[in-house]
Write an enzyme that holds these catalytic residues in place. Structure first.
Site, PDB file in Angstrom:
ATOM      1  N   ARG A 186       0.843  -1.204   0.000  1.00  0.00           N
ATOM      2  CA  ARG A 186       0.000   0.000   0.000  1.00  0.00           C
ATOM      3  C   ARG A 186       0.877   1.253   0.000  1.00  0.00           C
ATOM      4  NH1 ARG A 186      -3.035  -2.406   4.776  1.00  0.00           N
ATOM      5  NH2 ARG A 186      -4.670  -3.663   3.844  1.00  0.00           N
ATOM      6  N   GLU A 228      -3.764 -11.038  18.628  1.00  0.00           N
ATOM      7  CA  GLU A 228      -5.130 -10.559  18.399  1.00  0.00           C
ATOM      8  C   GLU A 228      -6.158 -11.625  18.771  1.00  0.00           C
ATOM      9  OE1 GLU A 228      -4.979  -7.780  14.606  1.00  0.00           O
ATOM     10  OE2 GLU A 228      -3.348  -9.234  14.599  1.00  0.00           O
TER      11      GLU A 228
END
Ligand code: AMP
Length: 400
Positions: free
Chosen positions: A241, A385
């Protein structure tokens, strides 16, 4: 209590069964190529060999069914019956402005996830498919949604508003949302434990540096600013990105290349970042190796990345009015001494002073890599997570 953590992508599904009494993972795995030829499940029970199962998996219901069968399999399963699963925690990408925390899933929550499909077009439909599949396969088992955006809902308007007409924010909800919230929340809580202080007393900067990267300013336990924005494209330059750009570049490229909006968006998400700049790879290990071998553009990509991280840390230290700790997490943050030391090199003004021996020896464990007496501590904290999702799920289910 046993919590099944599910993270659904459009054609993949990651899962982990957590024993919340010991906080240990009993089994984890990955389903790949859902809806495509050659679908398969890789199931990794704790303490035994992985099991690879190939099957026709037309949709997420079939994938969840296969996962549940693997978990209770007499040979390589880890529990006797599906009734042993007390709750399911789902990772959900986008909750928009409606959710500021983890929630027990009901019709209203499913509708909120659906309404945010426009904001998370790749992930939210898959997340919802996973929820519906679990409802079908293990009806009656409580399900909790843990949103990647929720932790950042504490940001004040001056952090989340862009310099565009306010009406566009009202009409289309164009604002900064931020992502990686579960990771930033987890590592900031761990940091407080490591520093032996209450999180309500700490100003922290959390650097989640992986293939996707984001930095968050955390004041007294709450996110007050983060580098990803309306989508995960904003902020640091990442694996593929672009990160921050002058918005005029978008229309400039569209005109020059005769691309549509979707094409340029795809380009900025998948072909830019360190991959585009280096022309070598999106993987930082490849970049470091190429740079060592004298590849100038690989070195350039690493330099730009480090420069970006330092710039954000400086900006966030200013917003926080000082910083007690900087956290490095995710694939690169946890594993690259070179990147950590390059970033910390010019942060002495904040009171950063890392011990290079600790920096180069830390591997897969939590460690304060600062020299004795350093005012701003530098912490390496492996993110987890799944555990954060399971902890939130347990808390929500126990409240009910
Ligand atoms: P993640 O998205 O958190 O899985 O992180 C993936 C990124 O971490 C990839 O770019 C990897 O190259 C990078 N990474 C993982 N291990 C190392 C390492 N030992 N040294 C440098 N980069 C690493």
């Amino acid at each position: 209590m046993k919590v099944l953590v599910i993270n659904c992508g459009s054609s993949s599904l990651k899962y982990q069964l957590m024993d919340m009494d010991t906080k240990n993972s009993l089994a984890k795995g990955l389903v790949e190529r859902i809806g495509l030829p050659g679908a398969m499940l890789t199931h990794r029970p704790k303490d035994s060999e992985k099991e690879v199962i190939t099957a026709e998996l037309p949709d997420h219901v079939a994938a969840i069914k296969l996962v549940l069968e693997a978990i209770v399999d007499p040979e390589f399963g880890v529990i006797n019956s599906l009734a042993d699963i007390d709750a399911v925690g789902h990772r959900v990408l986008h909750g928009g402005e409606k959710v500021s925390g983890s929630v027990l899933i009901d019709d209203a929550v499913k509708q909120a996830i659906e309404e945010c499909i426009e904001l998370g077009p790749l992930h939210n439909p898959a997340n919802l498919a996973g929820i519906l599949a679990c409802e079908k396969m293990i009806p009656g088992t409580p399900q909790v949604a843990v949103f990647d955006t929720a932790f950042h809902q504490s940001m004040p308007p001056e952090s989340y508003l862009y310099g565009i007409p306010y009406e566009l924010y009202e009409k289309y909800k164009i604002r900064r949302y931020g992502f990686h919230g579960t990771s930033h929340k987890y590592v900031s809580q761990r940091a407080a434990g490591m520093l032996g202080k209450r999180i309500e007393k700490l100003k922290l900067i959390s650097c989640h540096l992986g293939n996707g990267s984001s930095i968050t300013a955390i004041k007294y336990g709450k996110s007050v600013e983060t580098s990803m924005g309306f989508t995960p494209l904003e902020g640091l330059m990442m694996g593929t990105r672009s990160g921050d750009l002058d918005p005029s570049i978008v229309s400039f490229i569209m005109n020059k290349e005769k691309w549509s909006g979707d094409q340029v968006n795809d380009f900025l998400n998948k072909r830019c970042g360190v991959l585009g700049l280096s022309g070598v790879s999106s993987d930082f290990r490849d970049l470091q190796k190429a740079a060592e071998e004298g590849n100038v553009r690989a070195q350039l990509a690493l330099d730009v990345f480090v420069h970006d991280v330092k710039k954000y840390i400086g900006a966030y230290a200013a917003l926080l009015d000082g910083v007690d700790g900087i956290i490095f997490t995710a694939g690169l943050g946890e594993n690259s001494p070179l990147i950590r030391s390059s970033i910390c090199e010019t942060l002495g003004y904040l009171g950063v002073n890392i011990d290079e021996e600790k920096n180069t020896t830390v591997r897969g464990q939590e460690m304060d890599i600062s020299k004795w007496g350093a005012k701003c501590r530098v912490l390496v904290i492996p993110t987890n997570e799944e555990l954060m999702i399971a902890l939130d799920t347990k808390e929500i289910v126990n409240q009910e």
